[in-house]
Design an enzyme around this catalytic site. Structure first.
Site, PDB file in Angstrom:
ATOM      1  N   GLN A  23       3.280   9.839   1.285  1.00  0.00           N
ATOM      2  CA  GLN A  23       4.558   9.112   1.235  1.00  0.00           C
ATOM      3  C   GLN A  23       5.358   9.416  -0.024  1.00  0.00           C
ATOM      4  O   GLN A  23       6.543   9.108  -0.092  1.00  0.00           O
ATOM      5  CB  GLN A  23       4.316   7.600   1.309  1.00  0.00           C
ATOM      6  CG  GLN A  23       3.820   7.140   2.657  1.00  0.00           C
ATOM      7  CD  GLN A  23       3.734   5.638   2.692  1.00  0.00           C
ATOM      8  OE1 GLN A  23       2.774   5.062   2.222  1.00  0.00           O
ATOM      9  NE2 GLN A  23       4.764   4.992   3.204  1.00  0.00           N
TER      10      GLN A  23
ATOM     11  N   HIS B  83      -1.554   7.558   7.353  1.00  0.00           N
ATOM     12  CA  HIS B  83      -0.606   8.467   6.687  1.00  0.00           C
ATOM     13  C   HIS B  83      -1.288   9.774   6.271  1.00  0.00           C
ATOM     14  O   HIS B  83      -0.639  10.819   6.194  1.00  0.00           O
ATOM     15  CB  HIS B  83       0.004   7.809   5.445  1.00  0.00           C
ATOM     16  CG  HIS B  83       1.101   6.832   5.747  1.00  0.00           C
ATOM     17  ND1 HIS B  83       2.251   7.180   6.415  1.00  0.00           N
ATOM     18  CD2 HIS B  83       1.234   5.513   5.450  1.00  0.00           C
ATOM     19  CE1 HIS B  83       3.035   6.107   6.518  1.00  0.00           C
ATOM     20  NE2 HIS B  83       2.439   5.093   5.958  1.00  0.00           N
TER      21      HIS B  83
ATOM     22  N   HIS C 292      -3.581   1.350   8.111  1.00  0.00           N
ATOM     23  CA  HIS C 292      -2.191   1.820   8.102  1.00  0.00           C
ATOM     24  C   HIS C 292      -2.023   2.977   7.107  1.00  0.00           C
ATOM     25  O   HIS C 292      -1.485   4.037   7.456  1.00  0.00           O
ATOM     26  CB  HIS C 292      -1.264   0.648   7.740  1.00  0.00           C
ATOM     27  CG  HIS C 292       0.168   1.027   7.544  1.00  0.00           C
ATOM     28  ND1 HIS C 292       1.193   0.549   8.324  1.00  0.00           N
ATOM     29  CD2 HIS C 292       0.761   1.865   6.640  1.00  0.00           C
ATOM     30  CE1 HIS C 292       2.344   1.082   7.928  1.00  0.00           C
ATOM     31  NE2 HIS C 292       2.110   1.872   6.897  1.00  0.00           N
ATOM     32  N   GLU C 293      -2.513   2.772   5.878  1.00  0.00           N
ATOM     33  CA  GLU C 293      -2.345   3.817   4.848  1.00  0.00           C
ATOM     34  C   GLU C 293      -3.181   5.053   5.189  1.00  0.00           C
ATOM     35  O   GLU C 293      -2.755   6.180   4.960  1.00  0.00           O
ATOM     36  CB  GLU C 293      -2.726   3.278   3.463  1.00  0.00           C
ATOM     37  CG  GLU C 293      -1.942   2.061   2.991  1.00  0.00           C
ATOM     38  CD  GLU C 293      -0.434   2.225   3.063  1.00  0.00           C
ATOM     39  OE1 GLU C 293       0.057   3.372   2.994  1.00  0.00           O
ATOM     40  OE2 GLU C 293       0.248   1.204   3.206  1.00  0.00           O
TER      41      GLU C 293
ATOM     42  N   GLY D 130       0.848  -1.183   0.000  1.00  0.00           N
ATOM     43  CA  GLY D 130       0.000   0.000   0.000  1.00  0.00           C
ATOM     44  C   GLY D 130       0.879   1.227   0.000  1.00  0.00           C
ATOM     45  O   GLY D 130       2.072   1.159   0.358  1.00  0.00           O
TER      46      GLY D 130
ATOM     47  N   CYS E 211       6.727  -0.303   7.003  1.00  0.00           N
ATOM     48  CA  CYS E 211       6.315   0.888   6.265  1.00  0.00           C
ATOM     49  C   CYS E 211       7.476   1.348   5.388  1.00  0.00           C
ATOM     50  O   CYS E 211       8.623   1.377   5.853  1.00  0.00           O
ATOM     51  CB  CYS E 211       5.930   1.991   7.255  1.00  0.00           C
ATOM     52  SG  CYS E 211       5.378   3.499   6.444  1.00  0.00           S
ATOM     53  N   LEU E 212       7.171   1.694   4.149  1.00  0.00           N
ATOM     54  CA  LEU E 212       8.230   2.142   3.230  1.00  0.00           C
ATOM     55  C   LEU E 212       8.874   3.434   3.723  1.00  0.00           C
ATOM     56  O   LEU E 212       9.998   3.743   3.347  1.00  0.00           O
ATOM     57  CB  LEU E 212       7.664   2.335   1.819  1.00  0.00           C
ATOM     58  CG  LEU E 212       7.069   1.072   1.175  1.00  0.00           C
ATOM     59  CD1 LEU E 212       6.469   1.407  -0.182  1.00  0.00           C
ATOM     60  CD2 LEU E 212       8.102  -0.035   1.050  1.00  0.00           C
TER      61      LEU E 212
HETATM   62 NI    NI Z   1       3.282   3.200   5.742  1.00  0.00          NI
END
Ligand code: NI
Length: 185
Positions: free
Chosen positions: A53, A148, A144-145, A48, A102-103
């Protein structure tokens, strides 16, 4: 185009993202951003990605997880979804705790409690309203997304920092856990 991913410490990850006006969803800019986000998610082997991000403080999420995904091999598949201005209408009281990465926080994992089931309303990339229920891993990705978009990252949601680990230590951790589960059978 593959976009650069913001890492924790960049202020864009702590901003509240702006909604996309409905009339703008079909615009070339928004459509290109969605394509680039999908390409970036694939390139980074994420499940995701939220627009902040990639340094764009707007309310767009993309997510997809194949079954047997390299980062989450045990998780079930989730089809490609693009969610614009999504809202969580209902969330189960029942919570599940599981590992997240997480990226924007590379090489770190931690256990995060999330609602097991959520009801979601959003626009898709065609500007159509969609409403659906998501549970387990699918619900986890959306929560989670979605965080952000509100300037939150998964470590903010952790209740026990004992499980905050580097990826290089994680495989051992997961193995110990698997052994514990197996011996509990
Ligand atoms: Ni993340």
């Amino acid at each position: 185009m593959i976009l650069k991913v913001a890492r924790l410490g960049h202020p864009v990850l702590r901003e509240i993202a702006e909604p996309i006006p409905e009339a703008e969803i079909g615009s070339a800019d928004v459509q290109r951003l969605i394509d680039d986000m999908i390409e970036t998610m694939y390139d980074q082997a994420g499940v995701g990605l939220a627009a902040p991000q990639v340094h764009v403080s707007r309310r767009i999420l993309v997510l997809e997880a194949e079954g047997g995904h390299p980062r989450y091999p045990d998780a079930p598949g989730v089809p490609l979804q693009i969610l614009i201005n999504h809202e969580i209408l209902e969330a189960s009281e029942e919570m599940d705790e599981d590992w997240e990465g997480c990226l924007s926080l590379p090489d770190i994992r931690g256990k995060v409690p999330r609602h097991k089931t959520i009801r979601v309303r959003a626009f898709d990339r065609e500007g159509k309203r969609v409403e659906f229920e998501a549970s387990d891993f699918h619900a986890r990705i959306i929560q989670h997304e979605g965080d952000h978009l509100d300037g939150k990252v998964f470590v903010d949601r952790m209740t026990d920092m004992q499980s905050l680990v580097f990826l290089s230590e994680f495989s051992r951790f997961a193995e110990e856990e698997r052994e514990a589960v197996e011996s509990a059978d």
